[in-house]
Scaffold this active site. Sequence first.
Site, PDB file in Angstrom:
ATOM      1  CG  LEU A  79     -37.532 -23.123  -9.284  1.00 21.87           C
ATOM      2  CD1 LEU A  79     -36.560 -22.491 -10.513  1.00 21.87           C
ATOM      3  CD2 LEU A  79     -37.089 -23.163  -7.853  1.00 21.87           C
ATOM      4  CB  CYS A  80     -40.630 -25.842 -12.853  1.00 19.60           C
ATOM      5  SG  CYS A  80     -40.644 -25.557 -14.555  1.00 19.60           S
ATOM      6  CG  HIS A  81     -35.215 -29.416 -14.537  1.00 22.28           C
ATOM      7  ND1 HIS A  81     -34.143 -29.294 -13.528  1.00 22.28           N
ATOM      8  CD2 HIS A  81     -34.859 -30.090 -15.520  1.00 22.28           C
ATOM      9  CE1 HIS A  81     -32.992 -29.775 -14.412  1.00 22.28           C
ATOM     10  NE2 HIS A  81     -33.402 -30.356 -15.640  1.00 22.28           N
TER      11      HIS A  81
END
Length: 178
Positions: free
Chosen positions: A148-150
Amino acid sequence: SFIFCYLFGEGEDLNDLAVEYSICPSKQEGGMLGWVRKGQMVPEFEEAAFCAPLNKVVKCKTNFGWHLLQVLSEREESLLKDIQPEEFHAKMQDPSFIEEAQLIDVREPEEVSQASLPGFQVFPLRQFGSWGPEITSKFDPTKDTYVLCHHGMRSLQVAKWLQTQVKIVILTFSVSLV
């Protein structure tokens, strides 16, 4: 292809033989080298490991000595798959999902403090030098891993890098014959 190799000694406990006789640094782990991929071993060993028939004992000689190994299982190359937020949300509703999957958050601490999801281990990409060298020992390469990241760029970078780190598990026994 992924393969799992193990030192073979007829009627002997392979872990004990590796611990007792191997000169390989992996002897303390009973000969276990961990999951590796092509390009990480010397060519002679790699050829023997990747060409060995399943469950057949093979030997090879390298500059490090003689090696005996047995391929016990194989697995396919890992796949990168983009998952939509709605699909991921549905998976998170299943209580066993967090137990069965590996969840990695590569956002920076200030981003995580604003919003986070349960079950994710935080490995900020900016701190890659700290966690990168040991990440393969913290995760099971056979489990589904979600990164997960932005915006998706950092998670794709890390997912592609993780994909290059882990391919085959080899348990081996190395001896130098004098």
